[in-house]
Enzyme design. Structure first.
Site, PDB file in Angstrom:
ATOM      1  N   GLU A 134       0.832  -1.221   0.000  1.00 28.55           N
ATOM      2  CA  GLU A 134       0.000   0.000   0.000  1.00 28.55           C
ATOM      3  C   GLU A 134       0.860   1.263   0.000  1.00 28.55           C
ATOM      4  OE1 GLU A 134      -3.047  -0.303   3.016  1.00 28.55           O
ATOM      5  OE2 GLU A 134      -3.676  -2.285   2.319  1.00 28.55           O
ATOM      6  N   GLU A 239      -4.698  -8.581   0.169  1.00 29.97           N
ATOM      7  CA  GLU A 239      -5.724  -8.085   1.097  1.00 29.97           C
ATOM      8  C   GLU A 239      -6.946  -7.677   0.291  1.00 29.97           C
ATOM      9  OE1 GLU A 239      -4.726  -4.988   3.883  1.00 29.97           O
ATOM     10  OE2 GLU A 239      -2.614  -5.581   3.922  1.00 29.97           O
TER      11      GLU A 239
END
Length: 354
Positions: A134, A239
């Site tokens: 991320e 995720e």
């Protein structure tokens, strides 16, 4: 599991993030049971990013995961690795920029070499490393935004150092958030020579967004698939899960269909509230979709063969018809039985003897 990166044979293996420690391992069996026996092949955990000793894989922290991975040859161990310590301490951009440049210059090489040596010594040299995940967002200290060029050089440095360790077979997964976020994730891509998998973390956000928009938005799911294909890399979803739109079966169905269509190397849902479906009872409708799509099919009971009757079915009696001009003879029941019916004399035959 996908036999090899770039192989024509593709099969998505699945798992879930259930907890970072030993509880995450023991809960795998419970989720498998809930899914009717579906075999979860992926174990997924994170290294804490608070201090460097934890990023090095503090002795004992990874041992349980290594034992789980080695118990079956076709399992996959996925490990999220922070690029900087104080990773969730909201460090400002100026300090992040400086630290990225220090990393790119080699100041942190020894930490990542220590992690690589530990993974090899534990017998998990084929671990998938989700490095600096991320990075296009603003949550983590290891974000790309303050200095994308330094970030890319730092990633290259880490991968190069870890690949130097004898016996390693690591695969490095570049996994941004879906969408543009704080920085376009394509500007953070460090190069095909140091990336093995192009992943994406894809949660159901922002509020009110449809799944079609999540596919087609800039830097969304469609661009992720196209980017990976252009760079000849498999995709992954380290995720994913529910988030800003609550219990959303449309998103759950859409995401599972997308995964089924595009065959990522692996996928692991984040299974705790508000994201999850098994350990979170806030999402019953989405949970039902997840379970129905990923549970093993139940085998219908077999119907035992019908026993044939011991005697053939009786036929309806046939009433014999008498020819015209015929007088029946009474010969008795026993004779009629063996002759197949009554006998008669025709009128014209009687006339001849008169």
């Amino acid at each position: 599991m996908q036999e090899a990166i770039g192989s024509a044979v593709k099969k998505t293996v699945m798992g879930a993030y259930l907890d970072f420690g030993p509880k995450g391992i023991t809960r795998i069996a419970g989720l498998e049971k809930w899914l009717g026996g579906t075999d979860l092949k992926v174990g997924h955990t994170y290294l804490p990013g608070d201090v460097w000793s934890n990023i090095e894989g503090e002795p004992g922290y990874l041992a349980d995961w290594a034992r789980w991975r080695k118990a079956q040859a076709d399992r996959l161990f996925v490990l999220n690795v922070p690029m900087l310590n104080q990773n969730e301490d909201r460090v400002g951009d100026y300090a992040v920029r400086q630290r990225l440049r220090e990393g790119a210059a080699g100041d942190n090489d020894h930490h990542f070499r220590a992690l690589a040596e530990r993974l090899v010594s534990l017998g998990v040299p084929d671990t998938v490393i989700v490095l600096g995940w991320e990075m296009n967002g603003s949550t983590y200290t290891h974000r790309c935004g303050p200095d994308p060029e330094a970030w890319k050089q730092y990633w290259k440095r880490i991968v190069t150092e870890m690949r130097k360790v004898p016996g390693q077979k690591f695969k490095f997964d570049f996994a941004p958030n879906r969408g543009r976020d704080a920085t376009p994730w394509t500007s953070c891509y460090p190069g095909d020579d140091v990336v093995d998998i192009v992943g994406m973390d894809s949660y159901d956000q922002p509020p009110g967004e449809t799944f079609d928009k999540e596919i087609n938005e800039p830097y969304g799911l469609k661009q992720h698939v196209e980017f990976a294909a252009a760079h000849k890399k498999p995709i992954s979803f380290p995720e994913w899960g529910l988030f800003r739109n609550g219990d959303n079966p449309e998103y759950m169905r859409g995401m599972l269909d997308w995964i089924d269509k595009h065959k990522p190397m692996y996928q692991t849902i984040t299974d705790y509230c508000p994201h999850g479906v098994w350990q979170c009872d806030e999402n019953p409708a989405s949970s039902k979709v997840f379970r129905s799509k990923l549970s093993l099919p139940t085998t219908p009971p077999t119907t035992p063969p019908t026993t044939p009757p011991t005697t053939p079915p009786t036929k309806p009696p046939v009433t014999p018809t008498q020819p015209p001009n015929c007088v029946p003879l009474e010969l008795g029941t026993w004779v009629e039985y063996w002759m197949g019916g009554k006998m008669c004399l025709r009128f014209d035959w009687l006339e001849k003897w008169r």
